[in-house]
Design a protein around this motif. Sequence first.
Motif, PDB file in Angstrom:
ATOM      1  N   ASN A   1      -7.760 -61.711  60.911  1.00 14.89           N
ATOM      2  CA  ASN A   1      -6.623 -61.217  61.085  1.00 14.89           C
ATOM      3  C   ASN A   1      -6.784 -60.303  62.295  1.00 14.89           C
ATOM      4  N   TYR A   2      -7.806 -60.063  62.656  1.00 18.02           N
ATOM      5  CA  TYR A   2      -8.030 -58.910  63.959  1.00 18.02           C
ATOM      6  C   TYR A   2      -9.056 -59.798  64.863  1.00 18.02           C
ATOM      7  N   ALA A   3      -9.115 -59.511  66.201  1.00 18.29           N
ATOM      8  CA  ALA A   3     -10.088 -59.889  67.028  1.00 18.29           C
ATOM      9  C   ALA A   3     -11.039 -59.109  66.753  1.00 18.29           C
TER      10      ALA A   3
ATOM     11  N   PHE B   1      -1.125 -70.827  61.870  1.00 19.58           N
ATOM     12  CA  PHE B   1      -1.515 -69.531  61.185  1.00 19.58           C
ATOM     13  C   PHE B   1      -0.807 -69.589  59.776  1.00 19.58           C
TER      14      PHE B   1
ATOM     15  N   PHE C   1      -3.698 -64.296  60.503  1.00 15.98           N
ATOM     16  CA  PHE C   1      -2.725 -63.987  61.674  1.00 15.98           C
ATOM     17  C   PHE C   1      -3.356 -63.717  63.089  1.00 15.98           C
ATOM     18  N   TYR C   2      -4.786 -63.822  63.102  1.00 15.97           N
ATOM     19  CA  TYR C   2      -5.228 -63.671  64.540  1.00 15.97           C
ATOM     20  C   TYR C   2      -5.999 -64.987  64.703  1.00 15.97           C
ATOM     21  N   ALA C   3      -6.650 -65.612  63.905  1.00 17.44           N
ATOM     22  CA  ALA C   3      -7.263 -66.914  64.108  1.00 17.44           C
ATOM     23  C   ALA C   3      -7.447 -67.654  62.763  1.00 17.44           C
ATOM     24  N   THR C   4      -7.127 -69.007  62.837  1.00 19.92           N
ATOM     25  CA  THR C   4      -7.064 -69.807  61.955  1.00 19.92           C
ATOM     26  C   THR C   4      -8.225 -70.874  62.017  1.00 19.92           C
TER      27      THR C   4
END
Lengths: 396, 396, 396, 396
Positions: free
Chosen positions: B144-146, B182, B186-189
């Motif tokens: 969900n977060y970088a 996604f 919500f950042y990277a799948t």
Amino acid sequence: MNTTYFFAALDRQRVETPSWGYGNSGTRFKTFAAPGAARDVREKIEDASEVHRLTGIAPSVALHIPWDEVDDYTQLRAFAEDRGVTLGAINPNVFQDDAYKLGSIAHPDAGVRAKALDHLLGCVEIMKQTGSRDLSLWFADGTNYAGQDDLRARKRRVREALRQVHDALPEGARMLVEYKLFEPAFYATDLFDWGAAYAHCLAVGSKAQVLVDLGHHAQSVNIEQIVAFLLDEGRLGGFHFNARRYADDDLIVGTTNPFELFCIYAELVAAERSGDDVTRATAQNVAYMIDQSHNIEPKVEAMLQSVLNCQEAYAKALLIDFDRLADAQTAGDVLEAHRTLTDAFRTDVRPRLAEWRRARNLPEDPIQAHRASGYQEKVARERGLAVAGGGFPVKS
Amino acid sequence: MNTTYFFAALDRQRVETPSWGYGNSGTRFKTFAAPGAARDVREKIEDASEVHRLTGIAPSVALHIPWDEVDDYTQLRAFAEDRGVTLGAINPNVFQDDAYKLGSIAHPDAGVRAKALDHLLGCVEIMKQTGSRDLSLWFADGTNYAGQDDLRARKRRVREALRQVHDALPEGARMLVEYKLFEPAFYATDLFDWGAAYAHCLAVGSKAQVLVDLGHHAQSVNIEQIVAFLLDEGRLGGFHFNARRYADDDLIVGTTNPFELFCIYAELVAAERSGDDVTRATAQNVAYMIDQSHNIEPKVEAMLQSVLNCQEAYAKALLIDFDRLADAQTAGDVLEAHRTLTDAFRTDVRPRLAEWRRARNLPEDPIQAHRASGYQEKVARERGLAVAGGGFPVKS
Amino acid sequence: MNTTYFFAALDRQRVETPSWGYGNSGTRFKTFAAPGAARDVREKIEDASEVHRLTGIAPSVALHIPWDEVDDYTQLRAFAEDRGVTLGAINPNVFQDDAYKLGSIAHPDAGVRAKALDHLLGCVEIMKQTGSRDLSLWFADGTNYAGQDDLRARKRRVREALRQVHDALPEGARMLVEYKLFEPAFYATDLFDWGAAYAHCLAVGSKAQVLVDLGHHAQSVNIEQIVAFLLDEGRLGGFHFNARRYADDDLIVGTTNPFELFCIYAELVAAERSGDDVTRATAQNVAYMIDQSHNIEPKVEAMLQSVLNCQEAYAKALLIDFDRLADAQTAGDVLEAHRTLTDAFRTDVRPRLAEWRRARNLPEDPIQAHRASGYQEKVARERGLAVAGGGFPVKS
Amino acid sequence: MNTTYFFAALDRQRVETPSWGYGNSGTRFKTFAAPGAARDVREKIEDASEVHRLTGIAPSVALHIPWDEVDDYTQLRAFAEDRGVTLGAINPNVFQDDAYKLGSIAHPDAGVRAKALDHLLGCVEIMKQTGSRDLSLWFADGTNYAGQDDLRARKRRVREALRQVHDALPEGARMLVEYKLFEPAFYATDLFDWGAAYAHCLAVGSKAQVLVDLGHHAQSVNIEQIVAFLLDEGRLGGFHFNARRYADDDLIVGTTNPFELFCIYAELVAAERSGDDVTRATAQNVAYMIDQSHNIEPKVEAMLQSVLNCQEAYAKALLIDFDRLADAQTAGDVLEAHRTLTDAFRTDVRPRLAEWRRARNLPEDPIQAHRASGYQEKVARERGLAVAGGGFPVKS
């Protein structure tokens, strides 16, 4: 940048946290129970109080009805005030009752609409007891298929309900009309964009203002421009802050594109300094509220981070050299104007914010202070793991 | 269009329905309980059987483990076959256990990865009992977060798990690797697009094929081109059919842009007729599966509509005059080529489909037949309203 | 469907074609010269006349100033009327003069704004000579970088210019205010969405109406809902028809998502039948205009196809059973309501349109008639290849 | 952060500027002539040399053939080297000849394909004379309408051409295969995403690598994840840097979302330090190139700003505490991991970069130095205003 001005501005900043941000939440696939997640409105208020204690700029907590329903709101208000926070915006819920499957205030059936209106008017009564200025209105109303319902008829039903709520508001109160591109409706959402919300607000009266939720726009929409437009029209009522990359991801505000958050605050700071009375008054009355779902993050730490991200963005916006900016803009010096803005963004404001916190007897690093405080361990121990669900079944 | 060829093609069409499409489902905001929604795997199979009885082209039902877990799959298989349907693809679930909060096969912790792999290998065993050809793999894994996790490390963990599952597959079985832009990440799948799925499939072996879910792409992506690309590479394994306008809306397939569904079928029909052996064989083995969430629609009727929309799109694609099309394409006659395609789309195939149904002793209008049959009323009476939840709390 | 009603409605349909659609156009990379592309306004009118001759529903042609500038508009009007067409909307151009690099009516420099206003007022004068009802206003104004200019100041400049143009309009004339998400501005476009255009129209007066260009929205925006909203508010002035998948692709209307075009016409047909006077009058006065760039297509054939696609969409919308639709909507029968709409879309209206054309002495298949007529070969021979450029240099 | 390591890394950074970035460019609507815009390849090299002189990290300039075509490339190379820069990547152009209206290497006509291939092979010959390592391949190939051409056939034609170019490359040379979602093609672009480019590269051989242009993705696509994926597969060849919010806006890199640029550099820095040989070698050989269109900005200043934005993003990425990051990631400490990344981003690196510049005898503030140098005034005086066009005609 004059420190006195800078500190005074920071002193004025307010970010309201949402009661529901302290409880469990999830996606349609799964809600992962967070250790120590607040189980009732009092625990939520305690968490909000902790966030305010550490940051000094989160002195109110928004309520969601009926999630936070109590018998005696006067008592709840006292409970909050004892803990250093006040009760903020009232958020009605007309999307979870089984009656609302096809909508609430836009429902084709008059009985369902009446039921929804009744709830909204009940929330107006609650406002009077909680001392809330703002009624924050989000409607899940919409349709999933072309033809499912009459779009114009639904619009008229929405208008009628908004008008009735507006007229029931006490003196000095406001209704903030939120819009959203989609979800949970997947064909048409009745309040689908700022233009729709704005048109309704204009029609129903001066107590109606538009609420901008950062996650509710189509891809690539320029949110700061909408903010500027509404400020200039005197119709920006507030924000629901969060961050997103894809849909309404409800992540921690400022985490996906911090420059966008800065640009939004830049418009707000500029409007606070505007020579136009309407614009300036509008900016000064904007309600800054967080609205997020922390699905994998520790609840209180996530909220702290959110509040601090807003503070950092605001602090950077305060550093903008508006005179230099205006000169470059007037001269058509495209890159110099852009650099004037980004010079403020590029500045590391953390040392100055630490200084401000020291001067206000706040922990210099609120996150670190929270981690060291044992608060999370304590609530995890006391509250345990609440039961959590999710849109899909766990097991048939 | 030769009727014999047309009817023979329609006879070959197969659309698999998903067990989970017959139970309750919802958004993160609310699951509205549907009257008569199937409560267990046997009721789901009964509903699937009803859909097949009325359409003649939905002879199998996909299972989701553990939602459809039973002690004895041989018995379940017999139960299904008694009702005229077979058990289709097996869909493991490694996203709902509390352990999977930060991922399953890509999780930073080796213990969680082992648990997930164990479940996947257990599903391979189930396939042997259900007689399923396809293991259908969707992973909610992502961040969900970088910075939350190491993207390259996660990729390698995914590869390793896929390799182990691949090597455990029995002869003749396949694994279908699904991708998604996604949600819930919500950042990277980790399996974020067809290219990622394709690269993994290439690396792990010939039993791995890409699964295309119509709702899992970024806005404006040309899905039929991905389909064509994968067909040509011999790596298109199957579809999850549904429709969307915004995110992964999981609406009834063909309802938001029927022309897109037609264009996808046009690629498939063209590939079935291709002179290239790999392309043709790939097209002939594509698994056509529905994957939808009917949040406000009656479950069985929604599934019927979905199957019929696929049939209509396929029937139109069969009407394409491929010789005229090739001539126009070769001549660079842009508009004539486009019209050749749209002439087929514009054709009303409902009379011909009615004729085909009559010839197969199927109801001419399956929706009408379903509505007249009393099936919905019967299951509503017998099954009642199942308890339904949703991502947000009903009341603290 | 009553044939008399159906034919009468088809008789009333009008689609205006744009003069610039008959000349060369391209992308920033290259303009490919089309054989026989019109080289001046008279040739454009001849092409428009050919489109009307073959379709019977394209009786007017929009002009672009200064592309179509002439000394004597009365003469040009006679020239057009001799060929069976009238002069339609006047489209000012305030984006190609070197002065407009940083904007026209929103430019920071008052001198540039005055120049732009002067051109706009000049176009109002032209309207009087051409007999045009509508002034069609599109502004390229915007900024490419955050901070480049003051968004609120630009908004006020736009408002001021629109007000002045509005007040200069003769009795019975209208100004249609177009909006666009982006291009050629890439950070903020001053008239960025329907809400912005609507707010300006409300503010400047009753002759200002919103113009909806189908290619000017963010991804996934529901255009028919905007249309419904504006119809209900009495502020929908017209359309610029085209098709797109990605940006403002300016393809032939109806080619990327014909169902969307149908849904738009469905709202318009419903509004034409509305019991509300404002809505009905608004619908009856909508200006239907094509605005496309045919970069690789033969010009006249592309325009024919465009007009015919509009006719087909409108014809299908006329077939909607609105009584059945209203019943299903009122009953909350989601799928039956949706099917009522799609039943009309699924119908093949080509035979009925051929019948209508026969009855009006029009060629049954206008495309085929055009191809057989030799018109394209004739203009290619007579006009040759016009010089064409593109945004990038061909050779340094 | 160790200053020696930091400075050494900054010393290694290279950003190639494009010759075409110094000449006039525009949108399809208008090309505004910039005062002093370079008129030929020598003037472009002079501008590039000025950018390198001021920044110290832009020592090469990419060429575009035929825009930069000369009789004697050895002489041109000497001309560049005399000015302190080298000739970089060769960019063939197979999109501006009239033959390429329907494509180049994917064109249905074999003659057109042969012509395009011939040009590509000619560029390979040029590489040998210019001493270029990289052939940078972008194709405008695609279609505007469904059905216009056979998608699988086009894919095979692309593969065939890429294979032939690959096999003609000299030892040590590479071909960088660029992809793009859309524009100028509006239905399907033959090289539509990284997956398509990757699949072709894998198939044609080890000298083929994928080129990532930051502006060529669908909305919301996570570019740093694609970068990570390709690095891990050993197939990331280079970048075309620019910025965008909407389509392929070609703005100055880092201006719309500086955090995204930082995240991309974070993946690259991490890969440079990777223990995996393939990943590390791939990262070390990445070609960093700018590809922008400065439509309203002064050319040289815009390029300076672009190079400096890359330097700033890279410098911030160098500051990441990778040990702390790995610890947080391993522990599943979501917010601490994210903060570790953002702590580097939040740091103001401008003082350290000024220090590095002082140590390298570079101007501390290259923009300021450029503005003070009189270079822009000088070229404006000497070169004047070049003739500029645009996709649309200025006057019929």
